[in-house]
Write a protein that holds these residues in place. Structure first.
Motif, PDB file in Angstrom:
ATOM      1  N   UNK A  33       0.826  -1.205   0.000  1.00  0.00           N
ATOM      2  CA  UNK A  33       0.000   0.000   0.000  1.00  0.00           C
ATOM      3  C   UNK A  33       0.862   1.257   0.000  1.00  0.00           C
ATOM      4  N   UNK A  34       1.938   1.254   0.761  1.00  0.00           N
ATOM      5  CA  UNK A  34       2.847   2.398   0.776  1.00  0.00           C
ATOM      6  C   UNK A  34       3.490   2.593  -0.591  1.00  0.00           C
ATOM      7  N   UNK A  35       3.893   1.513  -1.231  1.00  0.00           N
ATOM      8  CA  UNK A  35       4.467   1.592  -2.564  1.00  0.00           C
ATOM      9  C   UNK A  35       3.460   2.185  -3.556  1.00  0.00           C
ATOM     10  N   UNK A  36       2.205   1.760  -3.455  1.00  0.00           N
ATOM     11  CA  UNK A  36       1.167   2.298  -4.332  1.00  0.00           C
ATOM     12  C   UNK A  36       0.992   3.801  -4.100  1.00  0.00           C
ATOM     13  N   UNK A  37       1.026   4.228  -2.846  1.00  0.00           N
ATOM     14  CA  UNK A  37       0.907   5.656  -2.542  1.00  0.00           C
ATOM     15  C   UNK A  37       2.070   6.441  -3.135  1.00  0.00           C
ATOM     16  N   UNK A  38       3.268   5.912  -3.015  1.00  0.00           N
ATOM     17  CA  UNK A  38       4.446   6.590  -3.548  1.00  0.00           C
ATOM     18  C   UNK A  38       4.354   6.686  -5.070  1.00  0.00           C
ATOM     19  N   UNK A  39       3.912   5.631  -5.724  1.00  0.00           N
ATOM     20  CA  UNK A  39       3.778   5.657  -7.178  1.00  0.00           C
ATOM     21  C   UNK A  39       2.731   6.671  -7.630  1.00  0.00           C
ATOM     22  N   UNK A  40       1.613   6.750  -6.927  1.00  0.00           N
ATOM     23  CA  UNK A  40       0.581   7.725  -7.266  1.00  0.00           C
ATOM     24  C   UNK A  40       1.120   9.135  -7.053  1.00  0.00           C
ATOM     25  N   UNK A  41       1.827   9.362  -5.967  1.00  0.00           N
ATOM     26  CA  UNK A  41       2.406  10.680  -5.704  1.00  0.00           C
ATOM     27  C   UNK A  41       3.431  11.043  -6.773  1.00  0.00           C
ATOM     28  N   UNK A  42       4.277  10.107  -7.149  1.00  0.00           N
ATOM     29  CA  UNK A  42       5.285  10.365  -8.179  1.00  0.00           C
ATOM     30  C   UNK A  42       4.616  10.671  -9.511  1.00  0.00           C
ATOM     31  N   UNK A  43       3.548   9.962  -9.832  1.00  0.00           N
ATOM     32  CA  UNK A  43       2.835  10.221 -11.076  1.00  0.00           C
ATOM     33  C   UNK A  43       2.188  11.605 -11.045  1.00  0.00           C
ATOM     34  N   UNK A  44       1.646  11.995  -9.905  1.00  0.00           N
ATOM     35  CA  UNK A  44       1.013  13.304  -9.777  1.00  0.00           C
ATOM     36  C   UNK A  44       2.047  14.415  -9.914  1.00  0.00           C
TER      37      UNK A  44
END
Length: 51
Positions: A33-44
Motif C-alpha cells: 500500500x505504501x508503494x502504491x501511494x508513492x507511485x501515485x504521488x510520483x505520477x502526480x
C-alpha cells in the motif's frame, strides 16, 4: 512437571508461529500500500501543470 512445561512451550511456539505469519502478511500488505501511494504521488508530481 517437565513434560507439562515442555508441552506448554511447544504449544506456545505453534501459536507464536501462527501470529508471526499473520503479522508478516499484514506487514507485506502495508508495504504494498505504501508503494502504491508513492507511485501515485510520483505520477502526480510528474504530470505537467495546467497553468
Amino acid at each position: 512437571m517437565k513434560v507439562d512445561v515442555t508441552d506448554a512451550m511447544v504449544e506456545a511456539q505453534g501459536s507464536n508461529s501462527a501470529e508471526l505469519g499473520r503479522r508478516a502478511r499484514t506487514y507485506r500488505m502495508a508495504v504494498l500500500l505504501l508503494l502504491a501511494q508513492v507511485l501515485v504521488l510520483a505520477a502526480a508530481v510528474a504530470q505537467p501543470s495546467a497553468n
